[in-house]
Design a protein around this motif. Structure first.
Motif, short mmCIF file in Angstrom:
data_model
loop_
_atom_site.label_atom_id
_atom_site.label_comp_id
_atom_site.label_asym_id
_atom_site.label_seq_id
_atom_site.Cartn_x
_atom_site.Cartn_y
_atom_site.Cartn_z
N ASN A 77 8.43 -5.41 6.21
CA ASN A 77 7.94 -5.27 4.84
C ASN A 77 8.55 -4.08 4.10
OD1 ASN A 77 6.13 -7.45 5.22
ND2 ASN A 77 4.63 -6.07 6.18
N ILE A 78 9.39 -3.32 4.79
CA ILE A 78 9.96 -2.12 4.18
C ILE A 78 11.26 -2.47 3.45
CG2 ILE A 78 10.91 0.18 4.62
CD1 ILE A 78 9.03 0.32 7.07
N HIS A 79 11.27 -2.25 2.14
CA HIS A 79 12.46 -2.54 1.32
C HIS A 79 13.39 -1.34 1.22
CE1 HIS A 79 10.46 -6.03 -1.13
NE2 HIS A 79 10.26 -6.12 0.17
N LYS A 80 12.82 -0.14 1.42
CA LYS A 80 13.62 1.07 1.21
C LYS A 80 12.98 2.23 1.96
CE LYS A 80 15.42 3.92 -2.61
NZ LYS A 80 15.45 4.05 -4.08
N TYR A 81 13.83 3.12 2.49
CA TYR A 81 13.36 4.36 3.09
C TYR A 81 13.71 5.52 2.17
CZ TYR A 81 12.88 1.80 7.52
OH TYR A 81 12.51 0.91 8.49
N ASP A 123 19.34 -0.37 9.50
CA ASP A 123 19.09 -1.80 9.70
C ASP A 123 19.25 -2.57 8.39
OD1 ASP A 123 18.51 -1.27 12.35
OD2 ASP A 123 16.36 -1.16 12.03
N GLU A 124 20.28 -2.21 7.63
CA GLU A 124 20.61 -2.85 6.35
C GLU A 124 19.57 -2.59 5.26
OE1 GLU A 124 21.34 -6.99 7.04
OE2 GLU A 124 23.17 -6.61 8.18
N VAL A 125 18.68 -1.65 5.50
CA VAL A 125 17.71 -1.23 4.48
C VAL A 125 18.21 0.08 3.89
CG1 VAL A 125 15.32 -0.52 4.04
CG2 VAL A 125 15.80 -2.35 5.70
N PRO A 126 18.30 0.18 2.55
CA PRO A 126 18.83 1.40 1.94
C PRO A 126 17.97 2.63 2.23
CG PRO A 126 17.91 -0.07 0.27
CD PRO A 126 17.96 -0.84 1.54
N VAL A 127 18.65 3.77 2.37
CA VAL A 127 17.98 5.04 2.66
C VAL A 127 18.36 6.04 1.58
CG1 VAL A 127 17.64 6.92 4.30
CG2 VAL A 127 18.05 4.59 5.15
N ASP A 129 14.67 -1.65 -7.60
CA ASP A 129 14.96 -1.28 -6.22
C ASP A 129 15.34 0.19 -6.11
OD1 ASP A 129 14.41 -3.82 -5.40
OD2 ASP A 129 16.49 -4.43 -5.09
N GLU A 130 15.98 0.72 -7.15
CA GLU A 130 16.38 2.13 -7.11
C GLU A 130 15.21 3.06 -7.41
OE1 GLU A 130 19.62 5.28 -8.97
OE2 GLU A 130 19.94 3.12 -9.15
N TYR A 131 14.43 2.74 -8.44
CA TYR A 131 13.38 3.66 -8.88
C TYR A 131 11.98 3.28 -8.39
CZ TYR A 131 17.01 5.51 -11.91
OH TYR A 131 18.16 6.06 -12.38
N ARG A 172 14.05 -11.61 -4.25
CA ARG A 172 15.44 -11.40 -3.83
C ARG A 172 15.49 -10.82 -2.43
NH1 ARG A 172 19.74 -7.57 -7.03
NH2 ARG A 172 18.29 -5.94 -6.37
N TYR A 173 14.56 -9.92 -2.11
CA TYR A 173 14.58 -9.26 -0.80
C TYR A 173 14.01 -10.15 0.29
CZ TYR A 173 14.00 -5.70 2.78
OH TYR A 173 14.07 -4.99 3.96
N LYS A 174 12.79 -10.64 0.09
CA LYS A 174 12.11 -11.40 1.14
C LYS A 174 12.62 -12.83 1.28
CE LYS A 174 7.68 -9.02 1.53
NZ LYS A 174 6.20 -9.15 1.40
#
Length: 718
Positions: free
Chosen positions: A161-165, A188-192, A257-259, A340-342
């Protein structure tokens, strides 16, 4: 330095002096507060530093909450460390925090510095902590029922469920000039995303006029020319300009996704935090009929400052905006990003209509008020109650007014009285001081000590716990505040006079109880670290429940604490005994959920605490109780006094507006058929100020007429 310049001009003080002194003074006071809190609680300076930093960042909407979770260890040659975390359910962002606190005293000008190599090491430790939690058997070796074990369990079970760290470093060091940008590899392909917060950055954000981190967007980073638009020039006024645009689904999802949830205006965020963020119908359109999205969806409404628009050969484009906030359409935005993510949904061909209102920012307070009004109007068709717009509620103005006038009794041994400072607006306590000379500032702090500041979220926290909702308080400041606001809106409409001097004194007394527990729980032999906040919430709630149960309807007299400005010894001992039982119950291995932090958010946990708490309250506690009849009598007296105060305040406001104002209102109200015979009599008196002065009932009637007229479009002609 732009923020400091504004304050310097406002105060008429030399810019360089204000820049340097205010920032340095903030740092000094912050660190002194951390040291004194560490001595009082025994939690350690690093832990207190983390908590204080997090508190400011929650107020500034950088973090949605904060869960302490200290661990420092290693697996093989992989070191890892964490100090806290929070998961934002609205945008599925996982924030993990590490602290780099330097305890040495600075030698003259040579303050400790945060170097790039140190920052790289700390970010690596955070990454290792997350990676090992997800991909190794670390959970088997972590001590159960500890905050760090909660973090490990949360990461293991929610990784999908984590889209971003977001990796945070909190530090009291000064940043090296080597650190310009922070770029971290995906996990793991999740942006940090990496962020370093030192005290200088904290000051710039929290003490700015906005009191929060302001988003500035260059739309050309997401779409080559920006967002195509038309200006509604005929609708422009001195306060705002409006644009109608078309934004692609890809661009909207990229920006979100950025903000993340910071993109959503505060009231919208509060509303969505208690609702399902992803709308099934919107999702279905995205997946199965995305080219029809523009036709099917109402689009989004946004506000911004300093909107930059450019004309090109292809038309007019919005290319940049400061403080961009979505005030309607937050669910649409979150749903597009989530799909888009899930669902790996394609967004090409999906477009969203956007109304962007560009606000004039010449007055920050006026701009904020206009944004709130636009947000309220934009959401009027949705099930968003007035509670969701609680930031502008008259309750806050009343609490602020009471706090500025009401002196608290002197503490034991003190030769002077103090006040409890209520922060109606974010950062008000600090910003008021920034307009003062040093001498005035010291006088202000003496009369309004930092430990007697009540924030809106603090009041919601103590009152909700006292009303028996510790599981709600445990859900975090934002969710708890929204819950409290809904309750208060209902109560305010029933009888606003119940929120008076007595209510304020009781709230301040509850703050003293909270502070007592926060200071003394860590000193108890049974305390093993962690969950201090949950222990406090549940202890306060069960304390009141037990009194009502064991003393047959009696109530604890909070005025006894107000009059003493301290928690009596007998009461304190009972609270700490209860806290010990609460700790054992919420961390019981047989609890309903492994993760203690998550368990404390559930109704089942609160029911379990009520069922299993066995402490027999001592009879000596009776001297601090009042009967139900005594309480009713005190409440009646306070309400009567508040109604009298309301009448006087209404008369003052009516008088200050002057006869010319009421003459203009009279013409408008008669034309709009808003006036009855009693209104006409009141207007007749008001139009003859100062020869005639409307009485209290007439003044209340006039202000009610004014509100109705404003809803019909009344505005004073200058």
């Amino acid at each position: 330095m732009r923020v400091y310049t504004k304050f310097a001009r406002y105060c008429g003080v030399a810019e360089a002096k204000v820049n340097h002194m205010d920032a340095e003074e903030f740092k000094k006071e912050f660190l002194e507060e951390v040291k004194s809190a560490a001595v009082a609680s025994g939690e350690g300076k690093s832990a207190e530093f983390a908590g204080h930093m997090a508190e400011y960042l929650i107020d500034s909407e950088v973090l949605s909450n904060f869960n302490p979770a200290y661990c420092r260890s290693q697996r093989g040659n992989r070191h890892f460390r964490t100090d806290g975390y929070v998961f934002d359910e609205l945008d599925s962002t996982m924030s993990v925090i590490i602290v780099d606190y330097d305890d040495s005293e600075p030698d003259g000008e040579s303050a400790a510095r945060m170097t790039k190599s140190t920052a790289d090491t700390l970010f690596r430790w955070l990454r290792n902590a997350v990676d090992l939690s997800i991909h190794s058997d670390l959970y088997q070796s972590v001590e159960p029922s500890t905050p760090f074990s909660d973090l490990v369990e949360f990461l293991r079970h929610n990784v999908q469920n984590i889209h971003k760290y977001r990796f945070f470093i909190f530090t009291n060091k000064e940043l090296s000039s080597q650190i310009k940008t922070i770029k971290l590899d995906d996990l793991d392909e999740v942006p940090v995303e990496g962020q370093i917060w030192d005290l200088g950055r904290l000051f710039r954000v929290c003490c700015s006029e906005q009191g929060r981190q302001v988003i500035e967007i260059d739309f050309r980073n997401y779409s080559p020319e920006g967002i195509p638009c038309l200006e509604a020039s005929s609708a422009a006024t001195a306060q705002y300009r409006s644009y109608l645009g078309v934004i692609s689904g890809e661009t909207l999802a990229d920006i979100y996704d950025e903000y993340g949830s910071r993109l959503l205006e505060g009231n919208v965020r509060s509303f969505l935090s208690t609702k399902v963020a992803v709308n099934k119908q919107i999702r279905n359109t995205i997946l199965n009929d995305r080219t029809m999205f523009f036709a099917f969806n109402n689009g989004i409404s946004a506000v911004a400052l300093n909107v930059e628009v450019k004309n090109t050969n292809h038309g007019k484009f919005i290319v940049g905006a400061k403080d961009f906030q979505i005030i309607n359409g937050g669910q649409t935005t979150a749903s597009i990003s989530s799909a888009r993510y899930k669902d790996k949904a394609q967004l090409d061909g999906l477009y969203v209509q956007m109304k962007l209102t560009a606000i004039d920012e010449s007055s920050t307070e006026e701009a904020d008020e206009l944004i709130r009004k636009i947000s309220r109007s934009s959401n009027s068709q949705n099930k968003v109650s007035d509670a969701d717009f609680f930031a502008s509620h008259p309750f806050h103005r009343r609490m602020e007014q009471i706090s500025r006038m009401l002196f608290a009794p002197p503490e034991e041994g003190a030769q002077y009285e103090t006040k409890w400072f209520y922060e109606r607006a974010r950062g008000q306590y600090l910003q008021e001081q920034m307009r003062m000379t040093r001498t005035k500032q010291k006088q202000f702090q003496l009369q309004n000590p930092k430990q007697k500041v009540i924030k809106k979220t603090d009041l919601a926290k103590v009152q909700n716990a006292w009303m028996g909702n510790p599981q709600v308080v445990s859900k975090g400041a934002q969710t708890n505040f929204n819950h409290f606001a809904e309750w208060l809106e209902d109560q305010w409409n029933k009888n606003e006079a119940q929120f008076n001097d007595l209510y304020f004194k009781q709230s301040a007394s509850l703050m003293l109880i909270f502070q007592y527990l926060e200071k003394n729980v860590p000193k108890c032999a049974w305390y093993q670290g962690g969950y201090r906040a949950n222990i406090v919430y549940y202890t306060v709630a069960i304390f009141r429940k037990l009194i009502q149960k064991q003393f047959h309807g009696a109530e604890f007299d909070l005025l006894k604490i107000w009059n003493k400005q301290a928690v009596p010894e007998i009461v304190g001992n009972v609270l700490l005994d209860l806290a010990g039982q609460v700790f054992q119950i919420i961390t019981d291995p047989q609890r309903g959920v492994i993760n203690v932090t998550q368990w404390c958010k559930r109704d089942d946990c609160w029911e379990n605490v009520q069922k299993r708490t066995t402490l027999a309250l001592p009879q000596e506690l009776g001297q601090y109780l009042i009967t139900s009849e005594e309480k009713k009598e005190a409440d009646r007296g306070a309400k009567k006094k508040q109604k009298l105060t309301n009448g006087i305040n209404a008369q003052v406001e009516v008088y200050n507006r002057g006869a010319e104002f009421w003459k203009q209102l009279a013409v408008f109200a008669v034309r709009q058929n808003l006036v009855n015979s009693l209104d006409a009599q009141a207007l007749k008196s008001a139009c003859n100020i100062p020869e005639k002065i409307p009485n209290a009932p007439q003044s209340k009637r006039l202000l009610a007429l004014l509100r109705r007229a404003e809803e019909e479009g009344f505005a004073v002609k200058t």
